[in-house]
Design an enzyme around this catalytic site. Structure first.
Site, PDB file in Angstrom:
ATOM      1  N   GLN A 213      38.792  33.036  38.186  1.00 47.15           N
ATOM      2  CA  GLN A 213      38.372  33.451  39.520  1.00 47.15           C
ATOM      3  C   GLN A 213      38.358  32.290  40.521  1.00 47.15           C
ATOM      4  O   GLN A 213      38.557  32.508  41.702  1.00 47.15           O
ATOM      5  CB  GLN A 213      36.969  34.081  39.459  1.00 47.15           C
ATOM      6  CG  GLN A 213      36.994  35.566  39.167  1.00 47.15           C
ATOM      7  CD  GLN A 213      37.380  35.870  37.730  1.00 47.15           C
ATOM      8  OE1 GLN A 213      36.999  35.160  36.818  1.00 47.15           O
ATOM      9  NE2 GLN A 213      38.162  36.922  37.534  1.00 47.15           N
TER      10      GLN A 213
ATOM     11  N   ASN B 145      44.831  37.701  39.394  1.00 47.98           N
ATOM     12  CA  ASN B 145      44.639  36.419  40.062  1.00 47.98           C
ATOM     13  C   ASN B 145      46.000  35.840  40.438  1.00 47.98           C
ATOM     14  O   ASN B 145      46.566  35.021  39.711  1.00 47.98           O
ATOM     15  CB  ASN B 145      43.860  35.459  39.147  1.00 47.98           C
ATOM     16  CG  ASN B 145      42.684  36.144  38.472  1.00 47.98           C
ATOM     17  OD1 ASN B 145      42.635  36.282  37.257  1.00 47.98           O
ATOM     18  ND2 ASN B 145      41.754  36.619  39.269  1.00 47.98           N
TER      19      ASN B 145
ATOM     20  N   ASN C 260      40.174  44.255  41.519  1.00 47.56           N
ATOM     21  CA  ASN C 260      40.492  43.854  40.149  1.00 47.56           C
ATOM     22  C   ASN C 260      40.321  42.345  40.034  1.00 47.56           C
ATOM     23  O   ASN C 260      41.222  41.575  40.371  1.00 47.56           O
ATOM     24  CB  ASN C 260      41.920  44.275  39.808  1.00 47.56           C
ATOM     25  CG  ASN C 260      42.207  44.129  38.331  1.00 47.56           C
ATOM     26  OD1 ASN C 260      41.652  43.256  37.676  1.00 47.56           O
ATOM     27  ND2 ASN C 260      43.071  44.977  37.826  1.00 47.56           N
ATOM     28  N   ASP C 261      39.167  41.939  39.552  1.00 49.06           N
ATOM     29  CA  ASP C 261      38.837  40.518  39.446  1.00 49.06           C
ATOM     30  C   ASP C 261      39.840  39.735  38.620  1.00 49.06           C
ATOM     31  O   ASP C 261      39.850  38.507  38.633  1.00 49.06           O
ATOM     32  CB  ASP C 261      37.481  40.365  38.755  1.00 49.06           C
ATOM     33  CG  ASP C 261      36.336  40.472  39.726  1.00 49.06           C
ATOM     34  OD1 ASP C 261      36.500  40.060  40.874  1.00 49.06           O
ATOM     35  OD2 ASP C 261      35.278  40.975  39.312  1.00 49.06           O
ATOM     36  N   CYS C 262      40.611  40.454  37.855  1.00 49.43           N
ATOM     37  CA  CYS C 262      41.500  39.785  36.905  1.00 49.43           C
ATOM     38  C   CYS C 262      42.939  39.727  37.376  1.00 49.43           C
ATOM     39  O   CYS C 262      43.808  39.243  36.656  1.00 49.43           O
ATOM     40  CB  CYS C 262      41.397  40.492  35.555  1.00 49.43           C
ATOM     41  SG  CYS C 262      39.703  40.513  34.974  1.00 49.43           S
TER      42      CYS C 262
END
Ligand code: BGC
Ligand code: NOJ
Length: 812
Positions: free
Chosen positions: A499, A486, A482-484
């Site tokens: 990112q 963070n 899940n790139d989001c």
């Protein structure tokens, strides 16, 4: 509501209304030259790299939408129309777009004149061909003019759309015979040009947009078409285009065809010029003459059909369920190939100027195409692995042209390394080609650091094993799948990248999802090691995997479901105590796929919770409750309005994780339910709600918290294609490649009585018929291979070229 229908015999989607809810596109090209084409002839072409070698212009988020492309104008008396409806939008008497495998046919009819545009990129050639056929269907003779039109891009799409102070002065063309050559920057450092040609002599041409369209004109009312006359303009700077004029007379019932091409030509440095200032056209002339007849065009068409026939013949189902067969046999595999060709670079949502190839994306895409093009999968694995960093971590992206890791994004996405094991494992299971593990592969593209591929996998595994946080779970780094999410970012300023802002890796934030991956792909790694007879290393790795399994149950279990993560303060993410984001999909899917809690009951509970809390009529949402405010400590996930993207959207990519997980527990009914809910052929009827193409998956469907619940976005380039193909072909239909051969293990809806799969595997063809007389969801009673009983469900490996009949009876 539908805007067309599937034609399974021709393997086409037939669009019958031009004003689809969004442009519905197709991809032409399989090697180096590509064209994206919408159902109204919008789109653009590029050679290899959609940013650096863009042949034609396309303006994203333009208004009117989708007006640049490969249009032809017909001026028949006072009426001007396009067979694809756009850009003039004259109402047509009939319209049809057939998107097929690597080609599209778009036709329209107006006042007794029909015009058909057939588009394809021939195999082995760097060009787009467009054949236009007009037929006079009226009872009287007709005299009309036909104008093809396209707008050149000045090669670098980003520069072309931003650096106007320079590029308004650089455009150059040459006109020679039936062809228009676009040669901007060829005088200096480029050794390539584009050529647009016709196989007949035009009555006129234009190469300057201002002349053809008019400075304040619009593609909907081009000056030259209105006046019925091109001006033979030669572009100097500004906007070079290719337009031609053909004056045609057809008697009643007569037809007329024209072949157009758009080609990309490269010359060597010492062979650039014919005469000073005049480009060397020898290769272009050869290309033009190769496709100058209807026979040549038809030959190219047949080659293309053969190519797709071969690719799709490795996995073919026949069941009595039409919607299933068409997805498995045609569209899902087709989308997997397009995703292989494009990665995430160019679609109607990806501008072609953005990201490079994703490390994890490319590894997962392999699942969907390795059975079709194993040699290219091999090459892809080696390319990806050579960008890996020596400590086992990975650049998150790499550039396809240079094949080098992308410094701007860097590393720190701590799920990346494990996907290399997953992708390589899929390749080994498909091919049995163990030699790949001995291939010497660079680290960080540095030949002095090269090691055999197996060493890359080893470092992937040990990177995760050695980057653990306070609970013994893997550290998340910048983000996991899940790139989001963070958790080390803490971005307070607009415009910062979630990112790459904040620490690369904090010492506290951990991911239960990566832990699940470590168990799942760690087991695969153990199997690989055993196969290589590296027994003591296998035992050590297995111990690490088992210990992670325990850790997950101890610190990753919330009572009813698996937690998602721990944030930088050690607080639970995805647990009962959270006010928002209490339960996430990803760890339920991944942990159950890994078999965690399968025997002790947690797996069952986790999937029940998914059904209870995350299910919607359009698919499973990523999390609930959606984040309603920005959480500094969570990052981008909470930046999206509720229901969109990673903030509780239906992220299609990981719906198949739930499907696969359900099959781990033997739940065939539920597995198929989750499969069909997001499956394009099953949701075709709600095309007006989904809005994206009903023949391919989209990355995301807006979730229940969104105003536009059910509306899909980001069609085509998504890991959903590969994962759903895996979920249906392997997990549900149960034809599973393993390191030792094909394993038969269906997990199907109880009311599915029978189906047949023809599977080419390591050179042999297995013709597998599965019967389910007792209406079970899982379990096999008997398997016969060529009439002989098999003692387990692993089919013996057959010599290449052989065909076997496999009869499977499900039951207990
Ligand atoms: C998107 C992700 C993407 C990430 C990095 C996010 O906005 O939702 O899908 O991977 O940005 O570019
Ligand atoms: C799309 C990205 O390409 C992929 O790498 C990521 O896993 C998903 N978005 C989820 O964030």
């Amino acid at each position: 509501m539908k805007f067309g229908h599937f034609d399974d015999v021709s393997k086409e989607y037939v669009i019958t209304a031009p004003d689809t809810p969004l442009p519905w596109i197709n991809y032409l090209g399989n090697e180096d030259f590509f064209t994206i084409l919408s159902n109204t002839c919008g789109g653009y072409s590029f050679y290899r790299d959609a940013r650096l070698r863009r042949l034609t212009r396309y303006r994203y988020n333009n208004c009117p939408l989708d007006s640049e492309g490969f249009h032809i104008y017909i001026k028949d008396g006072n009426i001007i129309w396009n067979p694809g409806w756009q850009p003039v939008k004259t109402p047509l008497d009939s319209y049809c777009c057939r998107h097929g495998l690597g080609y599209s046919v778009i036709s329209g009819e107006k006042n007794g004149l029909s015009a058909k545009q057939e588009f394809l990129v021939p195999m082995g050639s760097n060009c787009l061909l467009m054949r236009v056929t007009c037929e006079n269907k009226s009872g009287a003779s007709k005299r009309f003019s036909l104008f093809p039109y396209l707008e050149f891009c000045l090669w670098d799409a980003l520069d072309d759309s931003s650096n106007f102070q320079r590029n308004y002065s650089t455009g150059e063309v040459e006109v020679s015979g039936n062809a228009i050559y676009h040669k901007t920057e060829y005088r200096e450092r480029r050794n390539h040009y584009a050529v647009f040609w016709a196989n007949r002599d035009p009555a006129g041409f234009d190469t300057s947009r201002d002349s053809f369209i008019g400075t304040y004109g619009s593609p909907a009312v081009p000056d030259a078409v209105i006046s019925g006359c091109c001006k033979n303009s030669v572009a100097h700077g500004w906007q070079p285009i290719a337009a031609q004029q053909f004056d045609i007379t057809l008697g009643p019932g007569e037809a007329y065809s024209l072949i157009f091409g758009l080609g990309y030509i490269e010359n060597s440095d010492d062979d650039k010029w014919e005469e000073p200032g005049i480009i060397n056209k020898a290769q272009a002339r050869r290309m033009i003459s190769e496709y100058d007849s209807d026979e040549a065009f038809s030959r190219a068409f047949n080659d293309l059909r053969d190519y797709w026939e071969r690719l799709l013949s490795n996995y073919r189902i026949s069941s009595s369920v039409e919607k299933l067969d068409r997805m498995v046999n045609i569209w899902n595999q087709y989308q997997c190939m397009v995703t292989f060709n494009m990665s995430r670079s160019a679609s109607y949502f990806e501008s072609g100027m953005g990201r490079g190839m994703g490390f994890r994306d490319s590894c997962q895409d392999l699942f969907g195409f390795v059975h079709m093009i194993p040699e290219r999968a091999r090459e892809r694995i080696l390319d990806i692995a050579s960008t890996q960093l020596p400590d086992g971590s990975a650049y998150h992206q790499y550039q396809p042209l240079t094949k080098k890791g992308n410094l701007a994004v860097g590393s720190g996405f701590n799920d990346d390394p494990l996907w290399l094991i997953a992708g390589t494992d899929a390749y080994l299971r498909e091919t049995g080609d163990w030699s790949i593990l001995n291939e010497s592969v660079d680290f960080d593209n540095d030949a002095s650091l090269a090691q055999p591929l197996i060493e890359h996998l080893r470092r992937s595994f040990s990177f995760t094993a050695s980057h653990l946080g306070p609970h013994g779970l893997p550290l998340i780094g910048r983000a996991d799948w899940n790139d989001c999410l963070n958790l080390n970012c803490f971005s307070e300023h607009p415009g910062e990248s979630f990112q790459i802002t904040g620490a690369n890796e904090g010492p506290v934030a951990e991911s239960v999802f990566i832990a699940g991956m470590f168990v799942k792909y760690g087991k695969a790694w153990v199997d690989i090691l055993r196969h290589m007879k590296l027994d003591s290393e296998a035992a050590e790795a297995e111990a690490a995997v088992l210990s992670m399994e325990k850790t997950v149950l101890e610190h990753g279990w919330d009572g009813e479901w698996f937690r998602r993560a721990y944030d930088a303060f050690g607080h639970v993410v995805g647990g009962r105590e959270c006010d928002e984001g209490q339960i996430f999909l990803e760890p339920q899917g991944m942990c159950v796929m890994a078999g965690i809690g399968k025997d002790s009951g947690e797996a069952e509970k986790a999937l029940k919770s998914v059904q209870k809390y995350l299910d919607t009529e359009y698919g499973v949402v990523l999390l609930t409750p959606a984040y309603t405010r920005y959480h500094l400590e969570l990052g981008e996930i909470s930046s999206y309005p509720p229901g969109y993207k990673e903030n509780a959207g239906i992220f299609c990519h990981n719906n198949p994780w739930i499907t696969c997980a359900e099959t781990v527990l033997g739940h065939g009914n539920r597995a198929f339910e989750t499969y069909s809910r997001i499956c394009p052929s099953y949701t075709e009827d709600i095309s007006d709600i989904h809005r994206t193409e009903p023949y391919v998956y989209s990355q995301m469907i807006a979730g229940k918290d969104a105003a536009g619940f059910g509306e899909a976005k980001n069609s085509w380039l998504t890991g959903t294609a590969a994962w759903t193909f895996l979920s249906i072909s392997q997990a549900i239909l149960g034809i599973k490649p393993t390191l030792d051969g094909l394993l038969i293990d269906p997990c199907i809806p109880a009311d599915c009585k029978e189906y047949n799969v023809s599977r080419r595997y390591r050179g042999a063809v297995y013709n597998i018929t599965v019967k389910n007389p007792a209406s079970v969801e899982h379990g096999i009673k008997e398997i016969r291979l060529n009439g002989d009983i098999c003692h387990n469900n692993l089919l013996p490996l057959l010599p290449s070229g052989e065909t076997a009949d496999v009869q499977v009876i499900m039951g207990t």
